[in-house]
Design a protein around this motif. Structure first.
Motif, PDB file in Angstrom:
ATOM      1  N   LEU A  34       0.840  -1.188   0.000  1.00  0.00           N
ATOM      2  CA  LEU A  34       0.000   0.000   0.000  1.00  0.00           C
ATOM      3  C   LEU A  34       0.881   1.246   0.000  1.00  0.00           C
ATOM      4  O   LEU A  34       1.634   1.483   0.958  1.00  0.00           O
ATOM      5  CB  LEU A  34      -0.914   0.007   1.221  1.00  0.00           C
ATOM      6  N   LEU A  35       0.798   2.025  -1.064  1.00  0.00           N
ATOM      7  CA  LEU A  35       1.617   3.217  -1.203  1.00  0.00           C
ATOM      8  C   LEU A  35       0.751   4.461  -1.016  1.00  0.00           C
ATOM      9  O   LEU A  35      -0.223   4.669  -1.734  1.00  0.00           O
ATOM     10  CB  LEU A  35       2.295   3.235  -2.573  1.00  0.00           C
ATOM     11  N   HIS A  36       1.141   5.274  -0.067  1.00  0.00           N
ATOM     12  CA  HIS A  36       0.301   6.386   0.390  1.00  0.00           C
ATOM     13  C   HIS A  36       0.431   7.612  -0.502  1.00  0.00           C
ATOM     14  O   HIS A  36       1.206   7.660  -1.460  1.00  0.00           O
ATOM     15  CB  HIS A  36       0.636   6.726   1.840  1.00  0.00           C
ATOM     16  N   GLY A  37      -0.349   8.629  -0.145  1.00  0.00           N
ATOM     17  CA  GLY A  37      -0.401   9.852  -0.929  1.00  0.00           C
ATOM     18  C   GLY A  37       0.113  11.058  -0.169  1.00  0.00           C
ATOM     19  O   GLY A  37       0.816  10.952   0.831  1.00  0.00           O
ATOM     20  N   PHE A  38      -0.263  12.217  -0.660  1.00  0.00           N
ATOM     21  CA  PHE A  38       0.100  13.512  -0.083  1.00  0.00           C
ATOM     22  C   PHE A  38      -1.160  14.143   0.510  1.00  0.00           C
ATOM     23  O   PHE A  38      -2.222  14.071  -0.124  1.00  0.00           O
ATOM     24  CB  PHE A  38       0.652  14.417  -1.194  1.00  0.00           C
ATOM     25  N   PRO A  39      -1.052  14.750   1.667  1.00  0.00           N
ATOM     26  CA  PRO A  39       0.129  14.969   2.511  1.00  0.00           C
ATOM     27  C   PRO A  39       0.219  13.923   3.620  1.00  0.00           C
ATOM     28  O   PRO A  39       0.499  14.254   4.779  1.00  0.00           O
ATOM     29  CB  PRO A  39      -0.142  16.354   3.086  1.00  0.00           C
ATOM     30  N   GLY A 168      -4.931  23.909   4.137  1.00  0.00           N
ATOM     31  CA  GLY A 168      -4.740  23.170   2.904  1.00  0.00           C
ATOM     32  C   GLY A 168      -4.955  21.677   3.087  1.00  0.00           C
ATOM     33  O   GLY A 168      -5.545  21.011   2.223  1.00  0.00           O
ATOM     34  N   THR A 169      -4.502  21.151   4.212  1.00  0.00           N
ATOM     35  CA  THR A 169      -4.682  19.728   4.498  1.00  0.00           C
ATOM     36  C   THR A 169      -6.160  19.408   4.688  1.00  0.00           C
ATOM     37  O   THR A 169      -6.671  18.415   4.139  1.00  0.00           O
ATOM     38  CB  THR A 169      -3.869  19.330   5.739  1.00  0.00           C
ATOM     39  N   LYS A 170      -6.860  20.228   5.444  1.00  0.00           N
ATOM     40  CA  LYS A 170      -8.292  19.999   5.654  1.00  0.00           C
ATOM     41  C   LYS A 170      -9.068  20.146   4.351  1.00  0.00           C
ATOM     42  O   LYS A 170     -10.052  19.426   4.131  1.00  0.00           O
ATOM     43  CB  LYS A 170      -8.820  20.969   6.716  1.00  0.00           C
TER      44      LYS A 170
END
Length: 294
Positions: A34-39, A168-170
């Motif tokens: 499983l390869l995650h994303g940003f952020p 930005g994260t939210k």
């Protein structure tokens, strides 16, 4: 609940932190990388691993510069690019002696995982694609603008820096979701904690500026998908502000037999639609040919 171990592995670039399930029964099923994303980091897969980890061997690493992974090379020695991160994760794969696995990619997981797959297609038993783009049709207008920002553009760099703030994260977590109250604050709060660690934002700006290299590589990945003709499952939050639904449907050009599942949610589809996605993932992997090690 699944038994999960929290481990580290030394690579040339970083001490890679990873989560690994210890399933009670595997029965010849291929492991799932499983390869995650940003952020984000591997924590984004915690819910899925707890749901499916008793049945499947699941491994989720944190990339260099993400999550709990720690740099070990001298400052400035590791250039934060998608190519270099893919090489580090390839080293991680080899050190784990993974001979063949299901590749689950989300967001940044596509440019990391698809680079590895194009170099070493024999590793991949099947692919699960969740809001991970490989087609220009899948880029929203906002994504196209962000991808085109050059390093000397001060206004553009300020816009990229805004993606690394809590607001930005939210934005990424909440935009397009059907039920905002279903989104736990733990995910975006932890993401922001990692983003605010010393040096992390500079590395991520470098990666965001490098994203145009992924657009240039789309034809290479598309050729791999077409030539490999792998079993594939596409899971897509159709209200994603960056990777639009057309990107999910574009995969069917090169993977005409892929399963396509669209959800009324945003970019982080697992946050809101885990109950629907987990059984789909399990069913897909269970239908793959039995895995035999050499």
């Amino acid at each position: 609940m699944a038994l999960i171990r929290y481990r580290t592995m030394n690579t040339a670039a970083a001490e890679i932190f990873y989560r690994e399930t210890v399933p009670e029964v595997v029965e010849g099923r291929p492991p799932i990388l499983l390869l995650h994303g940003f952020p984000s980091s591997s924590h984004q897969y915690s819910g899925l691993m707890h749901r499916l980890g008793r049945e499947f061997h699941m491994i989720a690493p944190d990339y260099p510069g993400f999550g709990q992974s720690r740099d070990v090379s001298p400052p400035g020695a590791f250039v934060y690019s998608f190519e270099n991160i893919s090489r580090t994760i390839e080293e991680f794969i080899d050190k784990l002696s993974l001979e063949r696995f299901v590749l689950y990619v989300f967001d940044f997981g596509a440019p990391v995982g698809f680079r590895i797959a194009a170099r070493r297609p024999d590793l991949i038993a099947g692919v699960i694609i969740q809001n991970a783009n490989a087609y220009e049709a899948g880029l929203s207008d906002a994504a196209r603008r962000l991808v085109s920002i050059p390093r000397h553009d001060e206004a553009g760099l300020k816009e990229l820096d805004g993606l690394l703030t809590l607001e930005g994260t939210k934005f990424q977590y909440f935009t397009g979701v059907a039920d905002p109250e279903s989104i736990s604050p733990d995910g975006y709060t932890l993401d922001q904690l990692y983003l605010d660690l010393p040096g992390r934002k500079a590395h991520l700006i470098d990666l965001l500026l490098d994203y145009k290299s992924n657009v240039d590589a789309y034809p290479v990945w598309q050729e791999w998908l077409w030539q490999a003709s792998l079993p594939a499952q596409i899971l897509w939050g159709r209200n994603d502000p960056f990777f639009v639904e057309a990107g999910a449907r574009a995969y069917l050009t090169d993977l005409p037999n892929a399963e396509l599942h669209l959800f009324d949610t945003g970019h982080f589809a697992l946050e809101e639609r885990l109950d629907a996605i987990a059984p789909l993932v399990a069913g897909f992997v269970n239908r793959l040919p039995k895995f035999v090690t050499s």
